[in-house]
Scaffold this motif. Structure first.
Motif: not given
Length: 267
Positions: A23, A89-90
């Protein structure tokens, strides 16, 4: 060992690369630690266009095997990672990471060096950075228009400043190749290629609204601004990325290895 350091070991195999499942906050935590102990933290980023291009560009491909972390700069890569069963995750957008690292440098009174863009754009950006982040130290800056045979001299000049962070506002693959060739010798802990972000911070280029960013449509926003120049490029790249992702679902690309820029990966 920090949580972020642990996360460095979680790398997802995607399109022949290993992409770090981190992240934004984890990347920043890791960067802060490397800045503190002055150990190298070379950041690489990938988006759909770069993934398509690296299959035919040996220099670009090999340069993406050198960074300490490789992050998903494009939302399309995050979506594809989930489809392919190797979820990230992102999105960690290069421009957002750039600004967060500048804020970190400001908080910790660290020094930064800027390399890239035209001189007038560079100077406009530097003035805005000085105003927005008054506590960071600008160790130096220079434009990105130098021939490849001068890159060693440019690297030596950067090393001499003792900067804590280096940001490269140059095009792909020039910035990746520069970092791959000189990253070890620069003596700069944080190294991040930010592409066209200098133009955005200088106020030359307008970034897509946040809603467009969340929908993964920054490319479409840029297309609306420059349709004649970008239509053919985006049409071919997007189609190629979709086709490549379908292929990856059934026949994943074998991991790329550092073999020298002249060696081609089997298709």
């Amino acid at each position: 060992m920090t949580d972020a350091s642990y996360q460095l070991g979680i790398r997802q195999p995607l399109y022949g690369l290993l992409v770090n499942a981190m992240t934004m906050e984890q990347v920043l935590e890791e960067a802060a630690q490397h800045a503190a102990d002055r150990s190298r933290f070379l950041i690489g980023v990938v988006n759909a266009a770069k993934i398509v291009k690296l299959r035919k560009d040996a220099l670009l491909r090999e340069s993406l095997l050198v960074p300490d972390v490789v992050l998903a700069d494009g939302q399309a890569v995050v979506w594809a990672s989930r489809l392919l069963g190797h979820p990230l995750p992102e999105r960690v957008a290069g421009i957002d990471l750039f600004e967060r690292l500048l804020a970190l440098a400001d908080d910790e009174r660290r020094s930064v060096y800027f390399l890239g863009a035209r001189q007038e754009v560079l100077e406009a950006m530097v003035e805005r950075v000085r105003s927005r982040y008054p506590k960071l130290v600008i160790a130096g800056y220079r434009d990105g228009y130098f021939p490849s045979d001068e890159s060693a001299a440019v690297a030596a000049a950067i090393e001499a400043t003792g900067a804590d962070m280096l940001f490269l506002g140059m095009t792909t693959p020039k910035k990746e190749i520069f970092l791959a060739e000189h990253g070890e010798s620069l003596g700069v802990p944080i190294q991040h290629g930010v592409g066209g972000s200098f133009d955005i911070l200088a106020g030359i280029t307008k970034r897509a609204p946040e809603r467009w960013q969340r929908m993964g449509l920054e490319w479409a926003y840029r297309l609306l601004q420059e349709p004649r120049r970008l239509f053919a490029r985006y049409a071919s790249t997007n189609a190629a990325f979709i086709a490549l992702t379908v292929r990856e679902r059934f026949r994943p690309t074998a991991p790329y290895r550092l073999t020298g820029a002249s060696a081609e990966q089997e298709d």
